[in-house]
Design a protein around this motif. Structure first.
Motif, short mmCIF file in Angstrom:
data_model
loop_
_atom_site.label_atom_id
_atom_site.label_comp_id
_atom_site.label_asym_id
_atom_site.label_seq_id
_atom_site.Cartn_x
_atom_site.Cartn_y
_atom_site.Cartn_z
N ASN A 8 0.81 -1.21 0.00
CA ASN A 8 0.00 0.00 0.00
C ASN A 8 0.85 1.27 0.00
N GLY A 9 2.18 1.15 -0.08
CA GLY A 9 3.06 2.30 -0.18
C GLY A 9 3.46 2.90 1.15
N GLN A 10 3.03 2.32 2.24
CA GLN A 10 3.37 2.85 3.55
C GLN A 10 4.50 2.05 4.16
N THR A 11 5.26 2.71 5.02
CA THR A 11 6.33 2.00 5.71
C THR A 11 5.74 1.14 6.81
N PRO A 12 6.40 0.07 7.15
CA PRO A 12 5.86 -0.80 8.20
C PRO A 12 5.76 -0.08 9.54
N LEU A 13 4.76 -0.44 10.32
CA LEU A 13 4.59 0.18 11.63
C LEU A 13 5.50 -0.50 12.63
N ASN A 14 6.33 0.29 13.27
CA ASN A 14 7.30 -0.21 14.23
C ASN A 14 7.41 0.80 15.35
N ARG A 15 7.28 0.35 16.60
CA ARG A 15 7.31 1.27 17.74
C ARG A 15 8.63 2.04 17.83
N ASN A 16 9.70 1.50 17.32
CA ASN A 16 11.00 2.15 17.42
C ASN A 16 11.35 3.01 16.21
N HIS A 17 10.42 3.12 15.28
CA HIS A 17 10.66 3.92 14.08
C HIS A 17 10.83 5.38 14.46
N VAL A 18 11.88 6.03 13.95
CA VAL A 18 12.15 7.43 14.26
C VAL A 18 11.60 8.29 13.12
N PHE A 19 10.80 9.27 13.51
CA PHE A 19 10.18 10.19 12.55
C PHE A 19 10.92 11.52 12.57
N ASP A 20 11.01 12.16 11.42
CA ASP A 20 11.47 13.54 11.31
C ASP A 20 10.22 14.36 11.10
N SER A 21 9.86 15.15 12.09
CA SER A 21 8.62 15.91 12.03
C SER A 21 8.93 17.39 11.85
N ASN A 22 8.31 17.99 10.85
CA ASN A 22 8.43 19.43 10.65
C ASN A 22 7.22 20.09 11.29
N GLY A 23 7.38 20.50 12.53
CA GLY A 23 6.30 21.13 13.28
C GLY A 23 6.02 22.54 12.79
N PRO A 24 5.10 23.23 13.45
CA PRO A 24 4.73 24.58 13.02
C PRO A 24 5.90 25.57 13.01
N ASP A 25 6.83 25.43 13.95
CA ASP A 25 7.92 26.41 13.99
C ASP A 25 9.29 25.78 14.19
N MET A 26 9.36 24.45 14.25
CA MET A 26 10.66 23.80 14.44
C MET A 26 10.60 22.36 13.92
N ARG A 27 11.75 21.77 13.81
CA ARG A 27 11.85 20.38 13.38
C ARG A 27 12.09 19.53 14.63
N VAL A 28 11.32 18.44 14.75
CA VAL A 28 11.43 17.57 15.90
C VAL A 28 11.66 16.15 15.40
N LEU B 16 -1.08 28.86 17.65
CA LEU B 16 0.08 27.98 17.72
C LEU B 16 -0.25 26.73 18.55
N ALA B 17 -1.01 26.92 19.62
CA ALA B 17 -1.41 25.78 20.46
C ALA B 17 -2.22 24.79 19.64
N GLU B 18 -3.17 25.28 18.84
CA GLU B 18 -3.99 24.39 18.01
C GLU B 18 -3.12 23.63 17.01
N ALA B 19 -2.15 24.31 16.43
CA ALA B 19 -1.24 23.65 15.48
C ALA B 19 -0.48 22.52 16.17
N TYR B 20 0.03 22.78 17.38
CA TYR B 20 0.74 21.74 18.12
C TYR B 20 -0.20 20.58 18.48
N PHE B 21 -1.42 20.90 18.90
CA PHE B 21 -2.36 19.84 19.26
C PHE B 21 -2.74 18.99 18.04
N GLN B 22 -2.80 19.61 16.88
CA GLN B 22 -3.07 18.84 15.66
C GLN B 22 -1.92 17.89 15.34
N HIS B 23 -0.70 18.36 15.54
CA HIS B 23 0.46 17.48 15.34
C HIS B 23 0.44 16.34 16.36
#
Length: 134
Positions: A22-42, A68-75
């Protein structure tokens, strides 16, 4: 085949590699994500990112920045959904493993039963031969 196409950096062989159909990566609890948040990268696991964005949302609420709070809560909600999907996949996988184990155990027991039936049939035929010999 076009030589320029073969030299392309973005060429991916058709085979998929580690991705599911289905084009998605396998679900793994230890998988590390690069998240581009509203004002920083986490960077972190889904659990870490969920907790981080939740805390950032609370902090932004405390300072009065509702947008900004709503954006964080959506993430945070996004990573919460990923965690739920991982949990469901793990439960389904565990149920499938248990089912396979039970099927193997039943098959093994069936083989043992057949061997015992064959052994008792051989003993009965040997006893019948002994009785006719007497």
């Amino acid at each position: 085949m076009n030589m320029k196409r073969m030299r392309s950096r973005h060429h991916r062989p058709s085979g998929g590699g580690s991705r599911h159909s289905n084009g998605q990566t396998p679900l793994n609890r230890n998988h590390v994500f690069d998240s581009n948040g509203p004002d920083m990268r986490v960077r972190g696991t889904a659990q870490q990112l969920f907790e981080k964005y939740l805390q950032l949302g609370r902090d932004a609420t405390g300072t009065g920045d509702r947008i900004l709070a709503e954006a964080y809560f959506q993430h945070a909600e996004h990573y919460f959904r990923i965690l739920n999907a991982m949990t469901q996949a793990a439960q389904q996988s565990q149920m499938e493993r248990q089912e396979r184990h039970q099927q193997r155990a039943r098959a093994h027991n069936d083989q043992d039963d057949r061997r015992q039936d064959e052994g008792s049939a051989e003993n009965e035929s040997e006893e019948a031969v002994e009785e006719t010999a007497e």
